[in-house]
Scaffold this motif. Structure first.
Motif, PDB file in Angstrom:
ATOM      1  N   ALA A 144      -2.041   0.111   2.451  1.00 11.61           N
ATOM      2  CA  ALA A 144      -2.820   1.308   2.160  1.00 11.61           C
ATOM      3  C   ALA A 144      -2.203   2.083   1.002  1.00 11.61           C
ATOM      4  O   ALA A 144      -2.910   2.558   0.097  1.00 11.61           O
ATOM      5  CB  ALA A 144      -2.922   2.194   3.398  1.00 11.61           C
ATOM      6  N   THR A 145      -0.898   2.184   1.008  1.00 13.48           N
ATOM      7  CA  THR A 145      -0.202   2.860  -0.092  1.00 13.48           C
ATOM      8  C   THR A 145      -0.395   2.115  -1.401  1.00 13.48           C
ATOM      9  O   THR A 145      -0.686   2.713  -2.446  1.00 13.48           O
ATOM     10  CB  THR A 145       1.298   2.963   0.238  1.00 13.48           C
ATOM     11  N   ARG A 161      -2.780  -0.094  -2.186  1.00 12.92           N
ATOM     12  CA  ARG A 161      -4.198  -0.053  -2.574  1.00 12.92           C
ATOM     13  C   ARG A 161      -4.543   1.250  -3.283  1.00 12.92           C
ATOM     14  O   ARG A 161      -5.167   1.254  -4.350  1.00 12.92           O
ATOM     15  CB  ARG A 161      -5.060  -0.212  -1.322  1.00 12.92           C
ATOM     16  N   ASP A 162      -4.123   2.364  -2.691  1.00 11.66           N
ATOM     17  CA  ASP A 162      -4.433   3.668  -3.284  1.00 11.66           C
ATOM     18  C   ASP A 162      -3.777   3.820  -4.651  1.00 11.66           C
ATOM     19  O   ASP A 162      -4.368   4.397  -5.576  1.00 11.66           O
ATOM     20  CB  ASP A 162      -3.975   4.788  -2.354  1.00 11.66           C
ATOM     21  N   LEU A 163      -2.574   3.280  -4.787  1.00 14.21           N
ATOM     22  CA  LEU A 163      -1.878   3.337  -6.071  1.00 14.21           C
ATOM     23  C   LEU A 163      -2.637   2.547  -7.127  1.00 14.21           C
ATOM     24  O   LEU A 163      -2.872   3.040  -8.248  1.00 14.21           O
ATOM     25  CB  LEU A 163      -0.460   2.772  -5.902  1.00 14.21           C
ATOM     26  N   LEU A 189      -5.819   1.654  -7.241  1.00 14.45           N
ATOM     27  CA  LEU A 189      -7.100   2.275  -7.559  1.00 14.45           C
ATOM     28  C   LEU A 189      -6.914   3.519  -8.431  1.00 14.45           C
ATOM     29  O   LEU A 189      -7.698   3.770  -9.355  1.00 14.45           O
ATOM     30  CB  LEU A 189      -7.843   2.632  -6.275  1.00 14.45           C
ATOM     31  N   ALA A 190      -5.854   4.281  -8.151  1.00 15.95           N
ATOM     32  CA  ALA A 190      -5.605   5.482  -8.943  1.00 15.95           C
ATOM     33  C   ALA A 190      -5.235   5.131 -10.381  1.00 15.95           C
ATOM     34  O   ALA A 190      -5.701   5.778 -11.328  1.00 15.95           O
ATOM     35  CB  ALA A 190      -4.488   6.301  -8.295  1.00 15.95           C
TER      36      ALA A 190
END
Length: 301
Positions: free
Chosen positions: A39-40, A42-44, A46-47
């Motif tokens: 999750a960490t 993935r969010d990185l 995408l950002a």
């Protein structure tokens, strides 16, 4: 269209956009979550990607890895220690992108060979000394990857005179002796009150006896490992990066002394051992090289 680089470390993840000259831009870094690292990650990603159309992604990961399966098993990331299919997850996130994957040491040496201290060197070794100890090999101008992609894993060379347990299950590995985290643990077990490698190095510079001994222990072990690897691989230059490698004379004095003591054979006598100009971002740069052009002989998952 955009190339994206991802560095999966033991304590942090980093990502950035890569240009055709292997320069990494828009770098973001986050702590590696212990409960849900994906999750960490993935969010990185995408950002960093934002609205860009991502065409290729290079991933460098702490090991061990299985490059053919696209699986990472970082020893210091408990949630993924039994294996995480990082390539499949990243492909699902960016279905139109080509995903290339390598152990962090291969990315490290690839970066040094393209834009760093091993540029123009056909036979060399790159190390990173930070929360762990990793490495990569250039032989005859090509990155050595090995059967599973783990070649160059110098952190698990056993150094003489030490039986400290290592997370790999062995004893006396240079990572268990000479990494920043290991050195801090050793110093704290002897009464030092600091909390990280930066503080340990500062204390050694200030003359704290325990810190000086911890840094000397780490530097000596690194010098022994470098000397052994240099003799095995017949290299003429070693470049060392990573946060703990920035510790200066308390680490490098004992390191160079150990290299001088152990490199007695003619073909390794005078071995050049240098601090990397790429510092702590070399693995991300190497992942960027993977993303841009595949890194030549580095395997792709």
């Amino acid at each position: 269209m955009t190339a994206l680089a991802l560095d999966i470390g033991a304590t942090k993840f980093a990502a950035g956009l890569v240009d055709p000259h292997y320069r990494v831009h828009e770098v973001r870094q986050v702590a590696a979550a212990t409960d849900d690292p994906w999750a960490t990650c993935r969010d990185l990603l995408l950002a960093v990607a934002g609205d860009n159309r991502v065409r290729s992604i290079g991933i460098g990961s702490a090991g061990p890895v299985d490059v053919r399966a696209g699986v990472t098993r970082p020893l210091n990331l408990a949630a993924w220690r039994d294996g995480f299919a990082i390539v499949d997850h990243v492909r699902a996130l960016f279905p139109d992108a080509e995903v290339r994957f390598a152990i962090d040491g291969a990315c490290l040496v690839l970066a040094e060979h393209r834009v760093g201290g091993l540029r123009g060197v056909d036979n060399g070794l790159a190390l990173t000394v930070s929360s762990g100890v990793g490495g990569g090999i250039i032989a005859d101008g090509r990155v050595v990857v090995g059967r599973t992609g783990n070649a160059g894993h110098i952190g698990h060379i056993v150094v003489p005179g030490d039986d400290t347990p290592c997370p790999c299950g062995g004893f006396g590995c240079v990572e268990a002796v000479a990494s920043g985290m290991s050195s801090v643990r050793w110093a704290r077990s002897r009464g030092w009150m600091g909390s990280n490698g930066l503080e340990l190095a500062a204390a050694a510079h200030a003359g704290d006896a325990i810190a000086v001994a911890a840094m000397a222990r780490a530097g000596t072990a690194l010098g022994q490992a470098v000397s052994s690897a240099a003799a095995l691989l017949d290299v003429d230059r070693v470049v060392i990066s990573g946060g703990f490698a920035q510790s200066g004379q308390p680490l490098w004095g004992p390191l160079r002394a150990a290299v001088a003591r152990h490199c007695g054979l003619e073909f390794v006598r005078g071995l050049r051992v240098e601090l990397s100009r790429l510092s702590d971002g070399a693995t991300l740069v190497g992942a960027g090289v993977l993303a841009v052009d595949g890194g030549g002989q580095v395997s792709s998952a």
